[in-house]
Every structure is written in C-alpha cells, then in structure tokens.
Design a protein around this motif. Structure first.
Motif, mmCIF file in Angstrom:
data_model
loop_
_atom_site.group_PDB
_atom_site.id
_atom_site.type_symbol
_atom_site.label_atom_id
_atom_site.label_comp_id
_atom_site.label_asym_id
_atom_site.label_seq_id
_atom_site.Cartn_x
_atom_site.Cartn_y
_atom_site.Cartn_z
ATOM 1 N N ASN A 1 0.712 -1.108 -0.073
ATOM 2 C CA ASN A 1 -0.074 0.171 0.131
ATOM 3 C C ASN A 1 0.841 1.314 -0.013
ATOM 4 O O ASN A 1 2.083 1.159 0.072
ATOM 5 C CB ASN A 1 -1.001 -0.103 1.178
ATOM 6 N N LYS A 2 0.232 2.287 -0.116
ATOM 7 C CA LYS A 2 0.989 3.765 -0.087
ATOM 8 C C LYS A 2 1.883 3.827 0.983
ATOM 9 O O LYS A 2 2.822 4.358 0.945
ATOM 10 C CB LYS A 2 -0.161 5.027 -0.330
ATOM 11 N N LYS A 3 1.298 3.619 2.214
ATOM 12 C CA LYS A 3 2.064 3.757 3.488
ATOM 13 C C LYS A 3 3.430 3.113 3.554
ATOM 14 O O LYS A 3 4.269 3.723 3.756
ATOM 15 C CB LYS A 3 1.133 3.382 4.652
ATOM 16 N N ASN A 4 3.372 1.704 3.112
ATOM 17 C CA ASN A 4 4.531 0.996 3.215
ATOM 18 C C ASN A 4 5.346 1.449 1.953
ATOM 19 O O ASN A 4 6.606 1.216 2.186
ATOM 20 C CB ASN A 4 4.053 -0.329 3.160
ATOM 21 N N ASP B 1 5.670 4.077 0.837
ATOM 22 C CA ASP B 1 6.506 5.451 1.120
ATOM 23 C C ASP B 1 7.489 5.198 2.216
ATOM 24 O O ASP B 1 8.578 5.753 2.036
ATOM 25 C CB ASP B 1 5.409 6.449 1.985
ATOM 26 N N ARG B 2 7.327 4.430 3.089
ATOM 27 C CA ARG B 2 8.631 3.839 3.893
ATOM 28 C C ARG B 2 9.735 3.150 3.396
ATOM 29 O O ARG B 2 10.802 3.427 3.493
ATOM 30 C CB ARG B 2 7.945 2.986 5.039
ATOM 31 N N ASN C 1 -6.385 0.936 -2.080
ATOM 32 C CA ASN C 1 -5.401 1.619 -2.796
ATOM 33 C C ASN C 1 -6.037 2.529 -3.909
ATOM 34 O O ASN C 1 -6.901 2.075 -4.709
ATOM 35 C CB ASN C 1 -4.415 0.700 -3.262
ATOM 36 N N TYR D 1 1.331 10.816 -6.475
ATOM 37 C CA TYR D 1 2.389 10.893 -5.368
ATOM 38 C C TYR D 1 3.656 10.508 -5.452
ATOM 39 O O TYR D 1 4.727 11.142 -5.375
ATOM 40 C CB TYR D 1 1.663 10.191 -4.403
#
Length: 359
Positions: free
Chosen positions: A224-227, A229-230, A255, A263
C-alpha cells in the motif's frame, strides 16, 4: 513513456522476438536470465548473449525482470552478505550491458499467487484468478502442486522447483519473521546495493506483493501507499524506486491508484510500470481481464492520465492478459491479449497527448 514487452527467452516463451517487434509502438524487451540459480551472480557472457538476441531483432534491452533475491537475504540469515555481494556483481554486469532498470520483489517464499491459472470467462477466453476463500482451504504444498500441474508445461517465474522444494523448512525459518523484521532485513539489503546502483546508473524498482496481503501467515509488506512510502525513504536515493503494478496494487481495494501514481511519480520514484486490469468478485477475490476499462474494475483511462500528468518518461509494459483465440502459452503471458493491451494503452496515451496539446 517507453512501451515494452516481457520475454521469457527462446526456450521458455511461446512468443518470439520477431512477433514482439511487429507490435506497434514496442521498441523494448523486458528480459531476464532463467538458468542462473537464485543467489548466484549473473555472468557477463550470458547477459551479453541475451542482449545480442534482443538487439538482432531491432529491439532494446534496458529493463531486467527479475534478479531474484535469495531467501537468506529476506530472512536476515548469516549468509546474506555473500548473497548481497553476488547481487552487487549482477548489478554491475547488467549496467555494463546497458540495463537501466531492475525490477525485483521482496515477497517471502512465493512471488505471485493465483488459485486458477486458466479460469473460463464468459466470452470463451481464460484468465488467471485469485479466490481468497479457496486459498484458505489449501496448504502451501497444495498450491505448489496445482501450479506445477496446470502451467501448460512452462516453468513459471517465482515457482522454480529448486526454490520450492523445501517448503516445510522455509516456513519454519519464517516463524519468527514479522512485518517489522522483514522491513529491517529489506533495509539492510537496500543499504548494501543502492550505493552500487548510484555508481553505475541502475535504478531498482520493487514490485508490489501479488496479491497485496499476507498468505499462509507469511509477512507481506509491499502492499500500500504507506508501506511504499516507507520503503522509498528507507534509503533515499533516485535509484530506490517502484515498479508500479496496477493489477497487484489494485487488488487492494483501499489503494487509490491514480493518486498513488501522482504521489510517487512526483517524487521521481516510478522508473517502471506494469499496467493491467482485474475484475473484482466477492470479498478479496478477483480474476484478471482484458486491459479495457469496461472489462474490469480498474479505470485505465484515469491510470494512464495520472502517468501522463506526471510526465512519465519511464518504461511501461502491458501485464497479464487473457488466453484468447486458441493460443497455447504460459498463464497470463500469451501474445494476442497483451498485444491488444499495448494498442489500447498506446491509444489512451495518444489521445491524452493530443487532447492536452490542443488546449
């Protein structure tokens, strides 16, 4: 956008380079070496032989998919430094041959997972499918046996027998690996290879987990986006990027694909994209479809518009297609439906380009 097409080699593919070069708009082949054991460095002579094959057919070889990562790296085993050094050697050799992007994944044990390889569809075609409830009643060995017995005689990437021959042992090794530990081991890997990538000008592009959820209790983090991004911030470098796969990320209903493209594209983190469509069934289940938006659940116009809006100049390929017109091919990778996908995606791109230039 640089349109490309995946090829599994003269011995492993029903599609030929001569056929690929006839698809309008395709100038690049996404290739790999399939006879090098996972963890071994890719030899220069074999890389150059593949490059010559592709170039002799008027095509370029600038993207490799995949230089698979040895399980010991994902597990953080004592031998991981040796395998990371082998990986660095592969990167250097590929760079010498003109490769710009390496697509890879960090999925434990299994790469992609499907419960059906040739699901009959209403129009007479077949497609790969994922039935979440069916998988819950299967063991890992059941799944391996199904794939092996239903692949049309092809050895499928990520399902090589040598990798899956010791499932019980590998699952035991993962018993104390959770998401955080896998992130930790992933960061260690990136810290080991990204300086070499910066030195030789190769961009790494991680492929999302497929499907983007835990399977058989194994950790799955590229979901997903959060992971994501990390991941791109763990080692902040232009060489640490994403293979934006719409089918894999799109299988997570939460998603927002166009938003994610804008992004991560705005960060310069998408050097490579796989674009395909899926049709949701009940719950978390789905089957793959043609690329056409109305055939699936993903809006490929909005997806391609997002790529256009970020001025995407990376590599893009059609991903899994249906099996149509009586073709015998490896699941998801026949010629005909992917060639239709190329034409559709190029048509969307041309329409976006012309409509925006007229404004």
């Amino acid at each position: 956008m640089i349109m490309s097409f995946r090829w599994f080699g003269e011995k492993g593919d029903s599609v030929t380079l001569n056929q690929i070069r006839q698809i309008p708009g395709v100038k690049n082949v996404v290739g790999a070496l399939y006879d090098v054991p996972v963890g071994d460095p890719w030899p220069m002579d074999k890389i150059l032989r593949l490059k010559r094959q592709v170039n002799d057919n008027g095509l370029a070889l600038e993207v490799i998919e995949s230089v698979n990562i040895h399980e010991d790296i994902k597990l953080g085993a004592p031998t991981r430094d040796m395998y990371i050094e082998n990986y660095r050697e592969s990167i250097r050799n590929l760079a010498k041959a003109g490769v710009k992007v390496i697509c890879y994944n960090f999925m434990p044990v299994f790469d992609w997972v499907r419960t059906e390889l040739f699901r009959p569809l209403g129009d007479g075609s077949t497609a790969m499918a994922y039935n979440h409830e069916l998988l819950r009643n299967m063991s890992p060995n059941d799944l391996v046996a199904y794939v092996e017995n239903n692949s049309n005689g092809f050895e499928l990437p990520g399902w090589e027998k040598d990798r899956l021959s010791e499932l019980k042992t590998v699952f035991e090794q993962y018993s104390d690996i959770d998401d955080e530990k896998l992130f930790e081991n992933y960061k260690y890997f990136l810290e080991g290879i990204i300086p070499v990538c910066e030195e030789v000008g190769v961009r790494m592009a991680v492929h999302p987990d497929d499907p983007p959820r835990s399977l058989f209790g194994l950790p799955r983090i590229v979901i997903n986006k959060k992971n994501l991004d990390r991941i791109v911030r763990m080692v902040d470098s232009p060489c640490n990027g994403i293979t934006f796969c719409t089918g894999s990320l799109g299988a997570n209903r939460e998603n927002d694909l166009p938003e994610m493209i804008r992004y991560f594209g705005g960060m310069g983190k998408i050097p490579f994209a796989h674009v395909r469509n899926i049709k949701f069934l009940d719950g978390e289940s789905y089957h793959e479809s043609s690329h056409l938006s109305s055939d699936g659940s993903l809006d490929l116009y909005e997806i391609m518009k997002a790529f256009y809006d970020i001025h995407f100049d990376g590599y893009l390929r059609p991903d899994h297609g249906r099996t149509i017109w009586g073709e015998k091919a490896r699941p998801g990778y026949g010629l005909y439906d992917r060639a239709l996908g190329v034409t559709y995606l190029n048509g969307l791109w041309e329409a976006l380009s012309k409509s925006n230039s007229a404004v």
